[in-house]
Structures are given as C-alpha cells and as structure tokens.
Design an enzyme around this catalytic site. Structure first.
Site, short mmCIF file in Angstrom:
data_model
loop_
_atom_site.label_atom_id
_atom_site.label_comp_id
_atom_site.label_asym_id
_atom_site.label_seq_id
_atom_site.Cartn_x
_atom_site.Cartn_y
_atom_site.Cartn_z
N MET A 30 0.84 -1.21 0.00
CA MET A 30 0.00 0.00 0.00
C MET A 30 0.88 1.26 0.00
O MET A 30 0.41 2.34 0.27
CB MET A 30 -0.93 -0.01 1.21
N GLY A 31 2.17 1.08 -0.27
CA GLY A 31 3.06 2.25 -0.34
C GLY A 31 3.52 2.72 1.02
O GLY A 31 3.40 2.01 2.01
N GLY A 36 10.90 -3.04 5.59
CA GLY A 36 10.11 -4.28 5.54
C GLY A 36 9.68 -4.57 4.11
O GLY A 36 9.86 -5.69 3.60
N HIS A 37 9.12 -3.55 3.45
CA HIS A 37 8.72 -3.72 2.05
C HIS A 37 9.94 -4.02 1.18
O HIS A 37 9.91 -4.88 0.31
CB HIS A 37 8.08 -2.43 1.52
N LYS A 150 4.86 -10.21 8.90
CA LYS A 150 4.26 -9.17 9.76
C LYS A 150 2.73 -9.31 9.75
O LYS A 150 2.07 -9.17 10.77
CB LYS A 150 4.70 -7.81 9.24
N GLN A 154 -2.89 -12.53 7.04
CA GLN A 154 -3.09 -12.17 5.64
C GLN A 154 -2.36 -13.15 4.72
O GLN A 154 -2.94 -13.63 3.73
CB GLN A 154 -2.55 -10.75 5.41
N SER A 186 6.39 -0.58 10.08
CA SER A 186 5.04 -0.46 9.55
C SER A 186 4.83 0.96 9.07
O SER A 186 5.34 1.90 9.69
CB SER A 186 4.02 -0.79 10.64
N ARG A 188 2.27 2.52 9.41
CA ARG A 188 1.45 3.19 10.43
C ARG A 188 2.29 3.69 11.61
O ARG A 188 1.79 4.47 12.41
CB ARG A 188 0.34 2.27 10.91
P1 AMP Z 1 1.41 -3.02 3.47
O1 AMP Z 1 1.98 -1.94 2.58
O2 AMP Z 1 1.40 -2.66 4.90
O3 AMP Z 1 0.11 -3.58 2.94
O4 AMP Z 1 2.45 -4.22 3.38
C1 AMP Z 1 2.82 -4.78 2.14
C2 AMP Z 1 3.59 -6.06 2.38
O5 AMP Z 1 4.76 -5.77 3.15
C3 AMP Z 1 2.79 -7.08 3.20
O6 AMP Z 1 3.03 -8.38 2.67
C4 AMP Z 1 3.36 -6.94 4.58
O7 AMP Z 1 3.26 -8.11 5.37
C5 AMP Z 1 4.81 -6.61 4.27
N1 AMP Z 1 5.42 -5.95 5.42
C6 AMP Z 1 4.96 -4.84 6.06
N2 AMP Z 1 5.76 -4.56 7.11
C7 AMP Z 1 6.73 -5.51 7.13
C8 AMP Z 1 7.84 -5.77 7.99
N3 AMP Z 1 8.12 -5.01 9.03
N4 AMP Z 1 8.61 -6.85 7.72
C9 AMP Z 1 8.34 -7.65 6.66
N5 AMP Z 1 7.31 -7.45 5.81
C10 AMP Z 1 6.51 -6.40 6.04
#
Ligand code: AMP
Length: 294
Positions: A30-31, A36-37, A150, A154, A186, A188
C-alpha cells in the site's frame, strides 16, 4: 521503470515479459515504503527476472472508521526508492481503475483462518484483501508473489486462496523486519508521537517474553499469555485489542502448546493500532525429560 495505471496495461506488459521467457515477481504493497517492504522487493529481484511492485491503498479492506483517508501516500518518494533497487514496474492503479462502476465480485476465504485474530475486529477486511490480491494476481500474472510475516494472517489467507482457486502463484512469506528496539516496521508507525513510539517497542518485548517462557518449558497457553500480558501492562499507553496463541497452520487457538505456534497481538498505542507476532516451534517432550531428571 514503468509506472502502470490500469490492469490491462499491466497485463500487456507482463505478457510481453512472459513471451520473452521471463519469470515475474510481484510485491503487493500500500506504499509508504520502509525496509520491511524493501526486503520483499530484494527477495523478488533475487529470484525473478522481472519485479513488479504494486502500490494501491485498497479501499475495500478498510472499515468505515479506519484510516483510509489518512493513510500516507508518498508516491514519488516510493518510486525513487524502487527505482534505486532496480524494480522493473510499479503498478499503481486508481481506485476506479480497480473497482469500476458495477464491480460486484468478492472472494471470501472461510474456515479457521478467518475466525480469530484480526478477522472479528475488522469485519470485511480479509474479503477486501483476498479480492484485491486476486485482482493484482490477474493484472500482473506473477510466477511468485512476496508477502511479509508481519501480516501473518493475511499471508495465510492468501496461501489458502491460491491453493483453493488453483491460482498457480508461488507465495513466499518473508521474515518480519524490525527497528533496533524490536518494533516491527510499519507504515502506520508514522502516526506515533515520540512517547507512543518509545512505548510501542513493548509489543516485541512482550512477544519475546512469551517465546522465552516457551523456551523454558512452559506448555500452557494461559501461562504464556499471562507472561505476555504482564509485559504489555508495563506501558500504560498500550491497550490490548487481542492476544492469541494459535496453531501456526490453522490459526486455531491452542490450550496446550505443541508444534509450530503463533503468538499474535493487536495493541492500540494512543490512537494507532499496531499488530505483531512471533512464530515458534515448540520443542517436543522437553518438559517430561526435565521432570524425570528431578
Ligand atoms: P502493506 O503496505 O502494509 O500492505 O504491506 C505490504 C507487504 O509488506 C505485506 O506483505 C506486509 O506483510 C509486508 N510488510 C509490512 N511490514 C513488514 C515488515 N516489518 N517486515 C516484513 N514485511 C513487512
């Protein structure tokens, strides 16, 4: 780096690559990208010939009182980061390109995976996730797709959907990337004030305490939960939404711990909802050996 705004153009690009014999990796996000991403992006670049990162804040996975409007969208910054890593395409559709007028299909993953944890607290969330991931898969037609542990539930829901609907995508789940103090990265986390950010590290400390209990031989879920709660209780800013210990495959709650176990929690720190988890393999028979030795 291509920037693609609608599913048809993405399909055309992916099919061109496929005809050239390229393996395609997809990283759905989601950008508001962070390390992590980027760990997922690197994994894709390493094992695939072409990497597509989708950036789409998916409206149908947010509840009416959630942070859809407020969710950060630093698109140019994200693109600059992805370009530097060597990403081939960013798929960045608008909500109307993904959900045109008349859109009326959704995917519901039933069973134990969507009974507990975030599911009852975020009604419709996993329907929104499964539906958008299916649409992303149909747009990008990837060989592999990369998700983070994380969002453990999901990833489990996506794996189930892929198996049940014979989607033929290899789903890879990568480890959680954490800040120095253990806070899971995150998008957030940007909502947190200074004091909240400092307090937020309690999630990791609490999960580590739980894992320490298990390593010390504890097999009662209630005792491990109590240890986790005790640590969470040391930060008054943190209010627990749920704390569950489940089987890591079925996500069903466990009374007595064995096999691969998931400790998962959602905590509100100030106004921000944070999730985190830790997965541990419970050593077999350890408690019994200990008792015999005494
Ligand atoms: P999101 O943008 O929050 O929807 O996350 C996109 C992808 O990145 C999802 O598969 C999340 O699980 C992964 N993700 C988000 N935060 C982390 C993190 N701290 N470590 C590893 N993967 C992450």
């Amino acid at each position: 780096m291509h920037i693609i705004g609608n599913p048809r153009s993405q399909q055309a690009l992916s099919r061109r690559w496929r005809n050239e014999g390229k393996r395609i990796g997809l990283v759905p996000t989601m950008g508001a990208l962070h390390e992590g991403h980027l760990s997922l992006v690197r994994a894709s670049i390493e094992s695939c010939d072409r990497t597509v990162v989708s950036i789409f804040v998916n409206p149908i996975q947010f509840g009416p009182k959630e942070d859809l409007k407020r969710y950060p969208r630093p698109f140019s910054r994200d693109c600059a980061m992805l370009k530097r890593l060597g990403v081939d395409a960013v798929f960045h559709p608008s909500p109307s390109a993904m959900y045109p007028r008349g859109f009326s299909t959704s995917i519901d993953v039933g069973g134990s995976l969507t009974r507990g944890l975030c599911a009852p607290r975020r009604p419709g969330h996993f329907r929104g996730v499964a539906t958008v991931v299916a649409k992303l898969f149909n747009s990008v037609e990837p060989d592999s797709a990369f998700f983070g542990a994380k969002d453990f539930q999901q990833a489990a829901v996506v794996r189930r959907m892929v198996a049940d609907l014979n989607m033929g995508v290899d789903v890879r789940v990568m480890p959680i990337v954490r800040e120095k103090d253990g806070l899971a990265m995150s998008s957030r986390n940007a909502y947190l004030s200074g004091a909240e950010r400092a307090g937020a590290a309690v999630l990791y400390r609490a999960l580590s305490a739980g894992s320490g209990k298990i390593a010390a031989g504890e097999r009662r879920s209630s005792a491990v939960r109590a240890a986790i709660r005790a640590v969470l209780g040391t930060v008054p800013l943190a209010r627990v939404e749920y704390l569950e210990i489940t089987d890591a495959e079925t996500l069903e709650p466990l009374l007595s711990l064995r096999g691969r176990v998931l400790m998962a929690l959602a905590v509100r720190v100030g106004g921000t909802r944070l999730i985190d988890n830790m997965c541990v393999r419970v050593p077999q028979g350890r408690l019994r050996r200990k008792i015999r030795r005494k």
